[in-house]
Scaffold this active site. Structure first.
Site, PDB file in Angstrom:
ATOM      1  N   ALA A   1       0.833  -1.203   0.000  1.00 17.94           N
ATOM      2  CA  ALA A   1       0.000   0.000   0.000  1.00 17.94           C
ATOM      3  C   ALA A   1       0.866   1.250   0.000  1.00 17.94           C
ATOM      4  CB  ALA A   1      -0.912  -0.004   1.221  1.00 17.94           C
TER       5      ALA A   1
ATOM      6  N   GLY B   1       0.585  -5.200   0.952  1.00 16.88           N
ATOM      7  CA  GLY B   1      -0.536  -5.323   0.037  1.00 16.88           C
ATOM      8  C   GLY B   1      -0.167  -5.998  -1.264  1.00 16.88           C
TER       9      GLY B   1
ATOM     10  N   GLU C   1      -0.606  -9.574  -0.526  1.00 17.28           N
ATOM     11  CA  GLU C   1      -2.038  -9.848  -0.412  1.00 17.28           C
ATOM     12  C   GLU C   1      -2.696  -9.894  -1.792  1.00 17.28           C
ATOM     13  OE1 GLU C   1      -3.548  -8.212   3.802  1.00 17.28           O
ATOM     14  OE2 GLU C   1      -2.621  -6.661   2.558  1.00 17.28           O
TER      15      GLU C   1
ATOM     16  N   GLU D   1       3.323  -5.152   7.989  1.00 17.42           N
ATOM     17  CA  GLU D   1       2.417  -4.173   8.584  1.00 17.42           C
ATOM     18  C   GLU D   1       2.603  -3.995  10.081  1.00 17.42           C
ATOM     19  OE1 GLU D   1       0.505  -5.491   4.768  1.00 17.42           O
ATOM     20  OE2 GLU D   1       1.630  -6.441   6.389  1.00 17.42           O
TER      21      GLU D   1
END
Length: 700
Positions: free
Chosen positions: A61, A102, A105, A125
């Site tokens: 992200a 991310g 993910e 994270e």
């Protein structure tokens, strides 16, 4: 375009193209979603490959979007992953170099994953006080197994793709691709184009044979190791949910937990640190493309504790170092200390004996300044006296080659005066290492009035090479860190005069989260160092109020651990701080001399006075331009002075408390007749920000 679309035979290729690490900001997510639709609508496309341009698949992200509407603007990452899962054509993630957060993910939402060897895979994270929020805690245990997945999520550290591929029963990678990744990915896409049904990670199960006991043990360990941080325990809860709950229920719980953690002060602090650390290397008037000087050979003046530690940094980075001293015995002691340090690392398994000898082989010694002539950079680490520095720099000016960088490790002295001892002030810079220099992460880079931009850029780059957090400071007495810590210590000593004990002050600030309280810190550094600074202050700033208690302590020879006695007593060979009845009597006697009746001081007042002293002096540094950004000050205190990480540094902590509240407390301290009312007058910048309802981080 933040993601490029192309067709290669029967496969569509969507390439994330958002430098430097293909962060999944809104524009990138939108372009990937558009590419998926385009591929679905093209009857010639039978499979879809997602990869990343440049040196990353995706770093995850875009943290710059956090706390903005862009973070959840559709398509958000959850929606994008759902779109991939719903694709009627197989989607293959082709992973290389970096696949984190991310990005991982996103890959876990694809039907297949192929990877190049050496790809660094992580869910980091937890390092910013969060859990993975787009299915990472639910999908990774299903493809790696519960324990390996939890270890990755809790550590946040990257693991090489080939290591993950070797785990028994792993279903993270369908293939490791040797050679050209895209060639291999397209070949794999052709193989699976017609396979149905399309596999989904969500359909797999996560299982542990002794789940309740395992997760409870993990929670106990996380609480003991990181009691201030909620995220590690929540990571464990979410992986436990992957075992106990249906996938969609676990996904909803993960998302609600992620959003709750986003609002915690710990996560806000860690996100600030993440951004501040990166911003520290950016200097407003020094462009990123500023040419740098070649530094392939170093010289260090002084073979003492500091000089030897500085030399080790460069030896560790594979750079040859010549170390100079005035006497052979001093050189021999310095080399012996460096050798002992390396032998200790070998004994602990942190270094091989071969590597230790390689590093020692890069070290040479000399008693003659002429032997430094070929060095590209020299760092002096001699006694902290301007007269001594003058002798060294005048000699260096004579022998160093043109273009060599002349650096001083001074911690307090005027770098501009030091530069004036040479005919090349543009080549002079401060490199203030912190002791032990081979361990401490902080490097204050002191920019003189005439320091060349190329010199500054070179030293900042070199700092990265030796794995330091570099923070630029302007020239003033003590620079950023030591100028602020003087006010911190001054308050600690005044608190003792008023009624506290050294133990109470230390325990209060350590409960706040500091690694070490001010009195233990002074004993470790040497109380005589502060004494010498105070003697200078009495002449330079006679109006400033200082406690005389530490002077009385030093007059008895209690200089700290090195003498076995300071604010505490110490047993030979041990560092345990033992409360000293001698010191308590000295303090009480001095109070009687001053006519002070001791009062009971609460821990909250202790913490506020110590921390807000840092904050107010930091605000002065920002106002004067000594520090460029509040985040720079925070990085100095987090990496050099043991400020608690979960609070994000003194300036970030003040923002969290609210600058209005900080100023209100300072006004209250001004009414204390035994404190320094003038110091507690809020710095102009602090007063303005508080009045306007702003923060130090405003605009960072």
């Amino acid at each position: 375009m933040s993601a490029r679309y192309a067709v290669h035979g029967p496969a569509a290729v969507i390439t994330l193209d958002n430098p430097p690490v293909n962060g999944l900001g809104h524009a990138t997510r939108r372009d990937v979603a558009d590419g998926l639709v385009r591929a679905q609508d093209d009857p010639a496309v039978q499979a879809i490959v997602i990869t990343g341009a440049g040196r990353a698949f995706s770093g995850g992200a875009d943290i710059r979007e956090f706390d903005t509407p862009q973070a959840m603007r559709e398509p958000n990452l959850l929606s994008l992953i759902l779109a991939i899962e719903a694709s009627g054509k197989p989607v293959i993630a082709a992973l290389h170099t970096v696949c984190m957060g991310g990005g991982l993910e996103l890959a876990l939402g694809c039907h297949y994953r192929v990877a190049a060897p050496g790809c660094q895979v992580a869910l980091p994270e937890v390092k910013i006080g969060l859990i993975p929020g787009a299915g990472g805690t639910q999908r990774l245990p299903r493809v790696l197994g519960v324990e390996d997945a939890l270890n990755m999520i809790l550590s946040g550290e990257p693991v090489a793709s080939e290591r993950l591929a070797a785990l028994p029963g792993q279903r993270l990678f369908d293939r490791l691709v040797e050679g050209d990744l895209m060639t291999g990915a397209l070949a794999f896409a052709a193989e699976v184009a017609a396979r149905r049904p399309l596999p989904l990670v969500r359909r797999l199960t996560a299982h542990h044979p002794n789940a309740d006991a395992y997760f409870q043990f993990a929670r106990n360990t996380a609480t003991a190791m990181a009691p201030q941080f909620p995220a590690p325990r929540k990571c464990i809860d979410m992986v436990a949910a992957s075992v106990a709950l249906p996938f969609d229920e676990g996904l909803r719980l993960e998302w609600s937990t992620f959003t709750a953690l986003m609002l915690t002060p710990e996560s806000r602090a860690l996100r600030h640190v993440f951004m501040a650390e990166r911003a520290a290397g950016k200097i407003a008037d020094v462009p990123a493309d500023t040419p740098v000087r070649s530094v392939k050979r170093l010289a260090v003046i002084g073979a003492g504790t500091m000089g030897g530690g500085i030399a080790m940094n460069f030896l560790n980075a594979g750079l040859p170092v010549v170390m100079l001293e005035t006497k052979q015995e001093a050189l021999d002691r310095g080399v012996a200390t460096i050798r002992r340090n390396y032998e200790a690392q070998v004994k602990k398994g942190k270094l091989t004996a071969e590597r230790a000898e390689q590093r020692l082989g890069l070290l040479s010694t000399t008693l003659d300044y002429a032997d430094l002539a070929d060095a590209d950079m020299v760092i002096e680490a001699v006694f902290e006296d301007l007269g001594v520095k003058e002798q060294v720099f005048r000699r260096l000016d004579e022998v160093m080659k043109p273009g060599a960088i002349l650096a001083s490790n001074t911690s307090t002295l005027d770098l501009n005066r030091i530069a004036a001892f040479t005919r090349r002030p543009q080549d002079v810079i401060g490199t203030h290492f912190f002791s032990p220099a081979n361990v401490m992460k902080l490097l204050e880079v002191v920019r003189g009035e005439q320091t060349g931009k190329d010199v500054l850029a070179t030293v900042m780059q070199l700092g990265k090479k030796i794995r330091k957090t570099c923070v630029v400071s302007g020239v003033c007495d003590g620079f950023i860190g030591n100028r602020m810590v003087e006010q911190y210590l001054r308050q600690a000593f005044l608190l003792v005069d008023e009624g506290s004990t050294p133990q109470q002050v230390d325990k209060a600030i350590e409960r706040f989260g500091f690694a070490m309280g001010p009195f233990r810190m002074s004993d470790l550094a040497g109380n005589d160092i502060g004494w010498a600074i105070r003697k200078r202050r009495y002449a330079e700033r006679p109006h400033m109020q200082y406690s005389k208690t530490p002077d009385l302590l030093c007059e008895t020879g209690r200089f700290g651990q090195k003498t076995g006695a300071g604010w505490y007593d110490y047993q030979a060979g041990k560092r345990d701080a033992i409360p000293s009845p001698v010191v308590l009597e000295l303090i009480e006697g001095h109070r009687r001399t001053l006519g002070i009746t001791p009062r009971k001081i609460g821990d909250d007042e202790i913490v506020e006075r110590l921390v807000y002293a840092l904050v107010n002096e930091g605000a002065h540094l920002l106002e004067e331009g000594i520090a460029a950004k509040a985040g720079d000050i925070d990085m100095v205190y987090l990496t050099g002075y043991g400020f608690p990480l979960h609070r994000g540094g003194p300036m970030r902590h003040a923002d969290e408390v609210g600058l209005f509240n900080v100023v209100r407390a300072m006004r209250r301290f001004q009414h204390n007749p035994l404190d320094d009312a003038a110091f507690w007058e809020p710095a102009p910048l602090l007063a303005r920000l508080a009045a306007d309802g702003k923060t130090f981080g405003h605009g960072l």
